[in-house]
Each structure stands twice: as C-alpha cells, then as structure tokens.
Design a protein around this motif. Sequence first.
Motif, PDB file in Angstrom:
ATOM      1  N   THR A  79       0.848  -1.195   0.000  1.00 21.37           N
ATOM      2  CA  THR A  79       0.000   0.000   0.000  1.00 21.37           C
ATOM      3  C   THR A  79       0.882   1.242   0.000  1.00 21.37           C
ATOM      4  OG1 THR A  79      -1.808   1.146   1.138  1.00 21.37           O
ATOM      5  CG2 THR A  79      -0.238  -0.031   2.525  1.00 21.37           C
ATOM      6  N   CYS A  80       0.490   2.224  -0.778  1.00 22.04           N
ATOM      7  CA  CYS A  80       1.288   3.426  -1.005  1.00 22.04           C
ATOM      8  C   CYS A  80       0.561   4.655  -0.477  1.00 22.04           C
ATOM      9  CB  CYS A  80       1.555   3.603  -2.500  1.00 22.04           C
ATOM     10  SG  CYS A  80       2.262   2.152  -3.325  1.00 22.04           S
ATOM     11  N   ALA A  81       1.343   5.617  -0.008  1.00 23.11           N
ATOM     12  CA  ALA A  81       0.773   6.871   0.483  1.00 23.11           C
ATOM     13  C   ALA A  81       1.809   7.972   0.322  1.00 23.11           C
ATOM     14  CB  ALA A  81       0.356   6.748   1.942  1.00 23.11           C
ATOM     15  N   LYS A  82       1.358   9.196   0.462  1.00 25.96           N
ATOM     16  CA  LYS A  82       2.282  10.320   0.343  1.00 25.96           C
ATOM     17  C   LYS A  82       3.279  10.320   1.485  1.00 25.96           C
ATOM     18  CE  LYS A  82       2.464  15.321  -0.404  1.00 25.96           C
ATOM     19  NZ  LYS A  82       1.673  16.575  -0.576  1.00 25.96           N
ATOM     20  N   ARG A  83       2.804  10.031   2.711  1.00 27.72           N
ATOM     21  CA  ARG A  83       3.694   9.986   3.880  1.00 27.72           C
ATOM     22  C   ARG A  83       3.149   8.970   4.875  1.00 27.72           C
ATOM     23  NH1 ARG A  83       1.885  13.774   7.922  1.00 27.72           N
ATOM     24  NH2 ARG A  83      -0.046  14.804   7.281  1.00 27.72           N
ATOM     25  N   PHE A 113      10.188  14.619  12.290  1.00 35.74           N
ATOM     26  CA  PHE A 113      10.472  14.115  13.634  1.00 35.74           C
ATOM     27  C   PHE A 113      10.050  12.665  13.825  1.00 35.74           C
ATOM     28  CE2 PHE A 113       9.346  18.680  13.861  1.00 35.74           C
ATOM     29  CZ  PHE A 113      10.622  19.181  14.112  1.00 35.74           C
ATOM     30  N   ASP A 114      10.122  11.898  12.750  1.00 31.36           N
ATOM     31  CA  ASP A 114       9.805  10.476  12.828  1.00 31.36           C
ATOM     32  C   ASP A 114      10.814   9.721  11.962  1.00 31.36           C
ATOM     33  OD1 ASP A 114       8.580   8.158  13.524  1.00 31.36           O
ATOM     34  OD2 ASP A 114       6.705   8.515  12.466  1.00 31.36           O
ATOM     35  N   VAL A 115      10.987   8.455  12.247  1.00 29.35           N
ATOM     36  CA  VAL A 115      11.927   7.625  11.487  1.00 29.35           C
ATOM     37  C   VAL A 115      11.141   6.683  10.593  1.00 29.35           C
ATOM     38  CG1 VAL A 115      13.731   5.873  11.634  1.00 29.35           C
ATOM     39  CG2 VAL A 115      13.673   7.742  13.298  1.00 29.35           C
ATOM     40  N   TRP A 116      11.482   6.683   9.326  1.00 31.10           N
ATOM     41  CA  TRP A 116      10.848   5.770   8.368  1.00 31.10           C
ATOM     42  C   TRP A 116      11.910   4.862   7.782  1.00 31.10           C
ATOM     43  CZ3 TRP A 116       6.381   3.829   7.170  1.00 31.10           C
ATOM     44  CH2 TRP A 116       6.234   3.147   5.958  1.00 31.10           C
ATOM     45  N   THR A 117      11.749   3.555   7.926  1.00 29.58           N
ATOM     46  CA  THR A 117      12.748   2.605   7.441  1.00 29.58           C
ATOM     47  C   THR A 117      12.238   1.771   6.270  1.00 29.58           C
ATOM     48  OG1 THR A 117      12.008   0.968   9.069  1.00 29.58           O
ATOM     49  CG2 THR A 117      13.806   2.434   9.717  1.00 29.58           C
ATOM     50  N   GLY A 118      11.035   2.083   5.773  1.00 27.70           N
ATOM     51  CA  GLY A 118      10.481   1.332   4.652  1.00 27.70           C
ATOM     52  C   GLY A 118      10.882   1.922   3.316  1.00 27.70           C
ATOM     53  N   TYR A 119      10.142   1.555   2.295  1.00 21.72           N
ATOM     54  CA  TYR A 119      10.422   2.033   0.940  1.00 21.72           C
ATOM     55  C   TYR A 119      10.045   3.497   0.802  1.00 21.72           C
ATOM     56  CZ  TYR A 119      11.007  -2.846  -0.508  1.00 21.72           C
ATOM     57  OH  TYR A 119      11.445  -4.139  -0.626  1.00 21.72           O
ATOM     58  N   ARG A 120      10.829   4.209  -0.005  1.00 22.94           N
ATOM     59  CA  ARG A 120      10.544   5.611  -0.320  1.00 22.94           C
ATOM     60  C   ARG A 120      10.440   5.771  -1.832  1.00 22.94           C
ATOM     61  NH1 ARG A 120      14.490   5.507   3.497  1.00 22.94           N
ATOM     62  NH2 ARG A 120      14.189   6.643   5.458  1.00 22.94           N
ATOM     63  N   GLY A 121       9.576   6.674  -2.262  1.00 25.02           N
ATOM     64  CA  GLY A 121       9.414   6.921  -3.688  1.00 25.02           C
ATOM     65  C   GLY A 121       8.074   6.419  -4.177  1.00 25.02           C
ATOM     66  N   ARG A 122       8.044   5.998  -5.426  1.00 28.87           N
ATOM     67  CA  ARG A 122       6.836   5.445  -6.012  1.00 28.87           C
ATOM     68  C   ARG A 122       7.094   4.004  -6.426  1.00 28.87           C
ATOM     69  NH1 ARG A 122       4.192  10.282  -9.780  1.00 28.87           N
ATOM     70  NH2 ARG A 122       4.048  11.840  -8.093  1.00 28.87           N
TER      71      ARG A 122
END
Length: 364
Positions: free
Chosen positions: A162-166, A198-207
Amino acid sequence: MNLAMALATEPNATDPGLWTDDEPLECCSVVPEAPDTATISFVAPSGAQFRYRPGQFLTLELPVPGGPVWRTYTISSSPSRPMGVSLTVKAQPGSIGTRWMLDHLRPGMRLRAKGPSGTFALRPDARDKYLFLSAGSGVTPSVSMTTYLFDRGTGIDVVLVTCAKRPAELVCRRTLELMASRVPSIKLHFIVEQEDPFDVWTGYRGRLNQIMLGAIAPDYLDRHVYCCGPEPFMKAVRDMLIALGFDMSRYFQESFTAPVHDEGEAPAIDDFVPDPSHEAEVVFSASGVTAGCDETDTILHVAKGAGLNIPSGCTFGVCGTCKVRKLSGEVHMVHSGGISEEDIAEGYILACCSRPIGNVSLDV
C-alpha cells in the motif's frame, strides 16, 4: 454450512437473519485512521447478519445540507465477521458526502443503504497466491480481502503493498500490521513518497516501480494481482506489469472513485501492449543509421544491434544513464524514476525501457 458455501449462496431476501437494503444501517463506531480518514462501522437494528464478498461495496444515502446524496464506499470489513459491516472513508478536497460523515455521523444514527454490490471481489473458494496493490484509500478492498483470508486460516499466501504520500496517511496501517504479525505468510509492505517530520521511516521511499516489485514479490508472475487506487496509479501498475510480461488475465482492478456494479459498467482499458508482430523502425539521426525492429525491442537493444553505443547502467529505468533525446515519433516508456517529468516534456527518453511505436528518430 462452511464459510465458502455461505458466501457462494445468494442471500434469501425473505430470511430475517440476513440484512437486506430494505433495512437501514445503524452506526456503532467511528474510528480515526489517518488525516480526514475514519473507519465507520454499522450494524443492522434488527440484529440481522451481513453477507457479501470481500471487495464489494455499499452505497449510502447521506443527508447533507441542500438535500441527500448517494455515495459509494468499498467495505473494509470481512464477510467472515457477519455481525457488522465497516467502511473506511477518506474525505478528498471538495468532498461533500464523506466530509459530512466525518463531521456529523455518530453512533446511534441510521442511514439508508443499497447493496452490497460489485464485481471486484475474491472468489469464495479461492486458493490463489495474491498480490494486493493499492494507493491511498484504495487499500480498503485489500483490507477486506486480507481479513477474509486471515480468518479462513488455511492456504494464505498474500503480499500486500500500500502506497501513500507519507507514513501518517497510510490507511488501516495498524489493522494490517496486526494480521501480518500473526500470520507469517501475509507479507506487508508500505511505500511512501516522503517522511513525516520528527519520525523515522525505514520502509520504501518513492513510487512503486519494477525494482521495488521484484524485491517485494520476486514471484509476482505467479500471483493474482488485485489493484485499487487513483487511475494514474493503476495505469502505472498496468504498464509496469505489461512491460514485465505479466499475464494480464490474472489482473483485476477497481478505482476507489468509481466502483462498478457489474461487468457491463467496467470502463474499457485501452493500454498499449507491445506486439512482436508489429514492425518498427529507429533512426539514429546523428549516426546516420536506421534499424528495423519490432515493438517489443527496447531502443537500447536496437542501438546495440546496430553497432551503436548508448551508455547504460541499470537497464531498469532507475539510473538515467541511457537518457537520449527523441526527435520524432512515439515510444512506450515504463521507467522506475530515472527521468524527470521536465525531461520527458522536453522529449527525452530512457533507451533501456523505451520501446518504439512505428517510426522513431533519435538524436544519437
């Protein structure tokens, strides 16, 4: 009667134990999911149970100022939990009906509804390998389908993307994470375009692109794909799968903006599919070379066959090394982020992932 048999049986309108749309729905809870998004659950005032197929939708009459409107929402709950039904709704800019639901609908209120309806649904006896792809609130049918498979408990093989802007806009994230944490064969992946402050994201970035798909589901060619989201997202998914040689008879889609009641309402999909029987021709104008080919050949492959060297790297449309300028003609390009929209507007293409349609001239 087991669950599969129950789902396969048509509802009996005279059976007081089954909900029909002659009876209103009563709201029993409103749970926030993301900004301007909530899961709203309903029960039947009579205590009747609900029967539908995972992926189907309901149409609600909403008493907005100025007169009632009817709006359609995919069911996010599962028919394996028949005592109630839930809808996960997101208010888009300019929304009227959904905005009213988020601002005014409260437990105890009743609404008229029609359905359930829709052809975008799992077969009740299915034992397939699945790949669910969604963007934004298009995740709702994936949630219903995954919950149904989770509750069934046998033969589960699901990869859900599932994809989202943020990250804050990922809909039903906790629900999906709970199921994936309990059943190892439910593989869950999130893709976001940007991080939250102010949060950490370790998943996929982009499209979502071909490289991500290969990493997430290496066996995607063996899976049934169910896709839901905005039309540009679904078009990108179709182009990507076609370019990868996927059997599109195992691809199913429904836009969250226009669910269809029956097959006759489904909009025609007129995607370009490269055909090896269709001849094409590439003119490398700067080199004075013309080469014949077919629509399944990439520009890079044609150039190499003609003895020309176009610098290249990844060959998946990521690195942008093979960017060249198209002088005329049309190509079918499915890239993975290696070229900007500005470059495309100026006529540039990536040779590694562009296929000629008819006659094409390049500044090479």
